[in-house]
Motif scaffolding. Structure first.
Motif, PDB file in Angstrom:
ATOM      1  N   THR A   1      38.651  -9.089  13.307  1.00 28.44           N
ATOM      2  CA  THR A   1      39.093  -9.788  12.095  1.00 28.44           C
ATOM      3  C   THR A   1      40.595  -9.979  12.141  1.00 28.44           C
ATOM      4  O   THR A   1      41.333  -9.165  12.716  1.00 28.44           O
ATOM      5  CB  THR A   1      38.712  -8.997  10.823  1.00 28.44           C
ATOM      6  OG1 THR A   1      39.213  -9.709   9.672  1.00 28.44           O
ATOM      7  CG2 THR A   1      39.299  -7.594  10.835  1.00 28.44           C
ATOM      8  N   LYS A   2      41.063 -11.078  11.519  1.00 25.70           N
ATOM      9  CA  LYS A   2      42.502 -11.324  11.421  1.00 25.70           C
ATOM     10  C   LYS A   2      43.133 -10.555  10.267  1.00 25.70           C
ATOM     11  O   LYS A   2      44.350 -10.386  10.226  1.00 25.70           O
ATOM     12  CB  LYS A   2      42.769 -12.819  11.206  1.00 25.70           C
ATOM     13  CG  LYS A   2      42.387 -13.709  12.365  1.00 25.70           C
ATOM     14  CD  LYS A   2      42.710 -15.158  12.027  1.00 25.70           C
ATOM     15  CE  LYS A   2      42.355 -16.091  13.167  1.00 25.70           C
ATOM     16  NZ  LYS A   2      42.684 -17.509  12.840  1.00 25.70           N
ATOM     17  N   LYS A   3      42.307 -10.111   9.337  1.00 25.62           N
ATOM     18  CA  LYS A   3      42.834  -9.465   8.135  1.00 25.62           C
ATOM     19  C   LYS A   3      43.256  -8.027   8.415  1.00 25.62           C
ATOM     20  O   LYS A   3      42.624  -7.322   9.189  1.00 25.62           O
ATOM     21  CB  LYS A   3      41.784  -9.486   7.024  1.00 25.62           C
ATOM     22  CG  LYS A   3      41.440 -10.887   6.538  1.00 25.62           C
ATOM     23  CD  LYS A   3      40.427 -10.843   5.409  1.00 25.62           C
ATOM     24  CE  LYS A   3      40.108 -12.245   4.892  1.00 25.62           C
ATOM     25  NZ  LYS A   3      39.116 -12.225   3.794  1.00 25.62           N
ATOM     26  N   GLY A   4      44.308  -7.635   7.752  1.00 25.18           N
ATOM     27  CA  GLY A   4      44.710  -6.231   7.794  1.00 25.18           C
ATOM     28  C   GLY A   4      45.336  -5.766   9.083  1.00 25.18           C
ATOM     29  O   GLY A   4      45.373  -4.565   9.347  1.00 25.18           O
TER      30      GLY A   4
ATOM     31  N   ARG B   1      53.060  -8.171  11.270  1.00 27.00           N
ATOM     32  CA  ARG B   1      52.868  -9.605  11.019  1.00 27.00           C
ATOM     33  C   ARG B   1      54.167 -10.281  10.632  1.00 27.00           C
ATOM     34  O   ARG B   1      54.222 -11.494  10.458  1.00 27.00           O
ATOM     35  CB  ARG B   1      51.828  -9.823   9.913  1.00 27.00           C
ATOM     36  CG  ARG B   1      50.394  -9.650  10.382  1.00 27.00           C
ATOM     37  CD  ARG B   1      49.431 -10.231   9.366  1.00 27.00           C
ATOM     38  NE  ARG B   1      49.626 -11.658   9.217  1.00 27.00           N
ATOM     39  CZ  ARG B   1      49.782 -12.276   8.047  1.00 27.00           C
ATOM     40  NH1 ARG B   1      49.811 -11.588   6.928  1.00 27.00           N
ATOM     41  NH2 ARG B   1      49.934 -13.568   7.993  1.00 27.00           N
TER      42      ARG B   1
ATOM     43  N   SER C   1      51.094 -12.539   3.204  1.00 28.46           N
ATOM     44  CA  SER C   1      49.817 -12.794   2.567  1.00 28.46           C
ATOM     45  C   SER C   1      48.694 -12.354   3.495  1.00 28.46           C
ATOM     46  O   SER C   1      48.876 -12.232   4.687  1.00 28.46           O
ATOM     47  CB  SER C   1      49.675 -14.293   2.256  1.00 28.46           C
ATOM     48  OG  SER C   1      49.824 -15.047   3.442  1.00 28.46           O
ATOM     49  N   GLY C   2      47.537 -12.063   2.932  1.00 28.38           N
ATOM     50  CA  GLY C   2      46.353 -11.769   3.741  1.00 28.38           C
ATOM     51  C   GLY C   2      46.236 -10.329   4.185  1.00 28.38           C
ATOM     52  O   GLY C   2      45.409 -10.011   5.031  1.00 28.38           O
ATOM     53  N   LEU C   3      47.045  -9.418   3.613  1.00 29.19           N
ATOM     54  CA  LEU C   3      46.913  -8.021   4.029  1.00 29.19           C
ATOM     55  C   LEU C   3      45.705  -7.398   3.351  1.00 29.19           C
ATOM     56  O   LEU C   3      45.359  -7.748   2.244  1.00 29.19           O
ATOM     57  CB  LEU C   3      48.175  -7.252   3.639  1.00 29.19           C
ATOM     58  CG  LEU C   3      49.433  -7.596   4.435  1.00 29.19           C
ATOM     59  CD1 LEU C   3      50.567  -6.685   4.009  1.00 29.19           C
ATOM     60  CD2 LEU C   3      49.191  -7.462   5.914  1.00 29.19           C
TER      61      LEU C   3
END
Length: 317
Positions: free
Chosen positions: A229-232, A295, A315-317
């Protein structure tokens, strides 16, 4: 009193936008927009020394998208910095004129050392300070930057090894695509990486051994592949065995198999195996057991340079 600032970073493989609102009284920075497009501006630059017409078209199209965002958010100041690919091109007039026409600002071509300092400021702004030195690694398409420091940068090195540059030199076909990767190709890439790292290690103060922090699309993509996943990924720790496993998977895959990995952007499919080889080479050379992924990077450091003392939360963490 607040001001809205837009910063654009155009590298060899991607172009990124960050729009923030800065509070001049508190130094606080609020992120309003963060976008990235893979445009491959450095396509063929290492071979021809010129920008390819199709690469300029892709880059100008992304600039037009960014101009719409900047206008909608009513940014009062825009700054555009260009890095490795632009440093390598003697004739930049068409590129400069296109950016100025679309965004109303002339690109600033920054040195590798300045790129490193900005990346350090951005990458370390939200991570725990720690008690020792930190080494920020920024793997780009055309160059790789190293910068070491504690509360601020104290030394930096820029090397002409990058994911696009080495992929085009040793792995790509005439169209720039990388399909099956041969052991001979891997050996050639690793040889160039080893030679360049030998130079870097003699120019950086590495005792005591610094904590390693990685920024840029190669590092965040490798972390995303490992996690699925790209998140976190901000703040994630990748062990050297994780990097070896991801790197092996990417090298053994053909182009279609890499393209099927959903966290890899289409524009990185051809170059991400080299990003993995560079990261692994650095970790092996340093004896680093792990790398912390950030990031944040050059854009966040650039915003700090423009007047914000804090770094915006991604954003997106």
């Amino acid at each position: 009193m607040t001001a809205r600032v837009a910063a654009v970073d155009c590298g060899t493989n991607s172009i990124r936008l960050l729009v923030v609102e800065c509070d001049a009284d508190t130094g606080e920075v609020t992120e309003l927009a963060r976008q990235s497009r893979i445009v491959r501006l450095g396509q063929g630059v290492g071979r021809t020394g010129r920008f390819a017409p199709e690469a300029l078209r892709r880059t100008f199209a992304a600039c037009a998208e960014f101009a719409d965002v900047i206008g909608t958010l009513r940014a009062e100041r825009v700054v555009f910095v260009a890095t490795s690919a632009t440093r390598d091109v003697a004739e930049r007039a068409e590129f400069f004129a296109g950016v100025e026409r679309i965004l109303g600002v002339v690109p600033e071509v920054i040195s590798g050392d300045e790129e490193a300092r900005l990346s350090y400021a951005g990458a370390t702004g939200s991570l725990p300070a720690g008690s020792g030195p930190r080494l920020v690694l920024d793997i780009g398409g055309g160059s790789t930057e190293f910068v070491i420091g504690t509360t601020e940068a104290t030394a930096s090195v820029s090397l002409n090894i990058g994911s696009v540059r080495l992929a085009e030199r040793y792995l790509a076909d005439a169209t720039g695509a990388v399909d099956r990767i041969t052991p001979e190709g891997v050996a050639a890439v690793r040889r160039d990486i080893g030679t360049a790292l030998g130079e870097a290690m003699t120019r950086l103060p590495l005792e005591p051994r610094p904590a390693l922090i990685g920024v840029g699309g190669s590092v965040t993509t490798l972390a995303a592949v490992r996690r699925g996943t790209k998140k976190g990924v901000h703040g994630v720790r990748l062990g050297i065995d994780d990097v070896r496993a991801v790197g092996r998977r990417l090298i053994e895959a053909d182009r279609a198999e890499r393209a099927a990995i959903h966290v890899i952007e289409p524009g990185r499919v051809d170059v991400i195996p080299v990003g993995g080889l560079i990261l692994l080479g650095v970790m092996e050379r340093l004896g680093a057991p792990e790398i912390v992924v950030s990031r944040r990077g050059l854009l966040d450091g650039l915003v700090r340079r423009l007047g914000g003392r804090s770094v915006p939360t991604p954003s997106g963490l």
